[in-house]
Write a protein that holds these residues in place. Sequence first.
Motif, mmCIF file in Angstrom:
data_model
loop_
_atom_site.group_PDB
_atom_site.id
_atom_site.type_symbol
_atom_site.label_atom_id
_atom_site.label_comp_id
_atom_site.label_asym_id
_atom_site.label_seq_id
_atom_site.Cartn_x
_atom_site.Cartn_y
_atom_site.Cartn_z
ATOM 1 N N TYR A 189 -26.505 -27.008 -60.229
ATOM 2 C CA TYR A 189 -26.012 -28.093 -59.397
ATOM 3 C C TYR A 189 -26.899 -29.338 -59.507
ATOM 4 N N GLY A 190 -27.926 -29.274 -60.362
ATOM 5 C CA GLY A 190 -28.825 -30.406 -60.518
ATOM 6 C C GLY A 190 -29.761 -30.602 -59.342
ATOM 7 N N LEU A 191 -29.964 -29.562 -58.563
ATOM 8 C CA LEU A 191 -30.835 -29.647 -57.397
ATOM 9 C C LEU A 191 -32.257 -29.236 -57.756
ATOM 10 N N GLU A 192 -33.215 -29.736 -56.991
ATOM 11 C CA GLU A 192 -34.607 -29.359 -57.197
ATOM 12 C C GLU A 192 -34.823 -27.918 -56.737
ATOM 13 N N LYS A 193 -35.604 -27.172 -57.488
ATOM 14 C CA LYS A 193 -35.917 -25.787 -57.139
ATOM 15 C C LYS A 193 -36.780 -25.777 -55.876
ATOM 16 N N THR A 194 -36.360 -24.976 -54.891
ATOM 17 C CA THR A 194 -37.103 -24.937 -53.624
ATOM 18 C C THR A 194 -37.673 -23.567 -53.302
ATOM 19 N N VAL A 195 -37.291 -22.534 -54.044
ATOM 20 C CA VAL A 195 -37.831 -21.193 -53.820
ATOM 21 C C VAL A 195 -38.186 -20.554 -55.158
ATOM 22 N N ASP A 196 -39.163 -19.651 -55.129
ATOM 23 C CA ASP A 196 -39.535 -18.893 -56.322
ATOM 24 C C ASP A 196 -38.885 -17.516 -56.323
ATOM 25 N N VAL A 197 -38.791 -16.899 -55.135
ATOM 26 C CA VAL A 197 -38.236 -15.554 -54.986
ATOM 27 C C VAL A 197 -37.255 -15.588 -53.821
ATOM 28 N N SER A 198 -36.094 -14.971 -54.016
ATOM 29 C CA SER A 198 -35.100 -14.941 -52.949
ATOM 30 C C SER A 198 -34.513 -13.542 -52.830
ATOM 31 N N PHE A 199 -34.354 -13.076 -51.616
ATOM 32 C CA PHE A 199 -33.686 -11.806 -51.332
ATOM 33 C C PHE A 199 -32.751 -12.068 -50.161
ATOM 34 N N ASN A 200 -31.471 -12.117 -50.437
ATOM 35 C CA ASN A 200 -30.493 -12.418 -49.406
ATOM 36 C C ASN A 200 -29.649 -11.186 -49.144
ATOM 37 N N SER A 201 -29.626 -10.760 -47.873
ATOM 38 C CA SER A 201 -28.938 -9.527 -47.526
ATOM 39 C C SER A 201 -28.616 -9.539 -46.039
ATOM 40 N N ARG A 202 -27.653 -8.740 -45.659
ATOM 41 C CA ARG A 202 -27.346 -8.551 -44.238
ATOM 42 C C ARG A 202 -28.395 -7.603 -43.657
ATOM 43 N N LEU A 203 -29.512 -8.165 -43.245
ATOM 44 C CA LEU A 203 -30.659 -7.370 -42.816
ATOM 45 C C LEU A 203 -30.380 -6.551 -41.563
ATOM 46 N N ARG A 204 -29.531 -7.052 -40.688
ATOM 47 C CA ARG A 204 -29.308 -6.362 -39.412
ATOM 48 C C ARG A 204 -28.606 -5.013 -39.587
ATOM 49 N N HIS A 205 -27.904 -4.830 -40.701
ATOM 50 C CA HIS A 205 -27.169 -3.589 -40.920
ATOM 51 C C HIS A 205 -28.009 -2.499 -41.582
ATOM 52 N N ARG A 206 -29.085 -2.874 -42.206
ATOM 53 C CA ARG A 206 -29.874 -1.915 -42.976
ATOM 54 C C ARG A 206 -31.364 -2.111 -42.703
ATOM 55 N N PRO A 207 -31.968 -1.254 -41.909
ATOM 56 C CA PRO A 207 -33.405 -1.397 -41.615
ATOM 57 C C PRO A 207 -34.274 -1.402 -42.874
ATOM 58 N N ASP A 208 -33.888 -0.648 -43.912
ATOM 59 C CA ASP A 208 -34.686 -0.627 -45.138
ATOM 60 C C ASP A 208 -34.699 -1.992 -45.820
ATOM 61 N N ARG A 209 -33.628 -2.751 -45.668
ATOM 62 C CA ARG A 209 -33.595 -4.094 -46.247
ATOM 63 C C ARG A 209 -34.508 -5.045 -45.474
ATOM 64 N N ALA A 210 -34.592 -4.859 -44.159
ATOM 65 C CA ALA A 210 -35.508 -5.678 -43.361
ATOM 66 C C ALA A 210 -36.952 -5.403 -43.759
ATOM 67 N N VAL A 211 -37.269 -4.149 -44.054
ATOM 68 C CA VAL A 211 -38.622 -3.789 -44.506
ATOM 69 C C VAL A 211 -38.910 -4.459 -45.848
ATOM 70 N N LEU A 212 -37.951 -4.424 -46.763
ATOM 71 C CA LEU A 212 -38.128 -5.077 -48.061
ATOM 72 C C LEU A 212 -38.287 -6.588 -47.895
ATOM 73 N N ASP A 213 -37.492 -7.189 -47.006
ATOM 74 C CA ASP A 213 -37.601 -8.618 -46.734
ATOM 75 C C ASP A 213 -39.007 -8.966 -46.247
ATOM 76 N N ALA A 214 -39.548 -8.189 -45.313
ATOM 77 C CA ALA A 214 -40.899 -8.439 -44.793
ATOM 78 C C ALA A 214 -41.944 -8.287 -45.899
ATOM 79 N N PHE A 215 -41.791 -7.252 -46.737
ATOM 80 C CA PHE A 215 -42.733 -7.045 -47.839
ATOM 81 C C PHE A 215 -42.719 -8.232 -48.797
ATOM 82 N N LEU A 216 -41.526 -8.674 -49.192
ATOM 83 C CA LEU A 216 -41.422 -9.796 -50.123
ATOM 84 C C LEU A 216 -42.017 -11.073 -49.533
#
Length: 183
Positions: free
Chosen positions: A132-159
């Motif tokens: 889209y010709g936009l400036e890069k604003t993140v190096d690492v991204s993990f997008n997920s419905r965290l509220r449905h899966r506690p293991d994903r929230a743990v991974l989000d916190a770790f990252l």
Amino acid sequence: NVGLLIRDDAPAMVRARDQRWCGYFSYAVEEFTWDHILVKPNAKVDKATLTQYDVLICEDETRCTFVGDGPPVVFMTWDGTLSQAHYLEKRRQASTSVLILVEHDHLDRYRCLGIPTRRLLFAVNDRLFRDYGLEKTVDVSFNSRLRHRPDRAVLDAFLHEFCAAAGLKYGGGFIDHLGAYAQ
């Protein structure tokens, strides 16, 4: 002509052709067109009512059962690895198809059904996910419905912690609008 069976209560981004996150079934090409067929979860689908199609392709989230005579069914699965319950449901659905397409899982887990099983490689919708010709604003991204899966929230916190320690900018959480996510 192909009938693509998708879950009737799926988010609008899944139902809309041009807003699908996955590349397959995002937009038609001259050699391959299809109609969306909305199916209520756990519905019985009578193939005899769908004889205008050469083949039916069933996405794994429909959780439907086929009855009657009609076009052959190809079953697509991509999340059988989430849990044993997911896998068993996907295998139940796949058991009446003529071909199983597996996006991410071991093919042998489906080949035991005696139905031809092939790899279906993931592809993003290149009309939505593009430069889209936009400036890069993140190096690492993990997008997920965290509220449905506690293991994903743990991974989000770790990252988040890992990126902070490594001097990387982290962008995580859930983005509800696919267009914003794509950018």
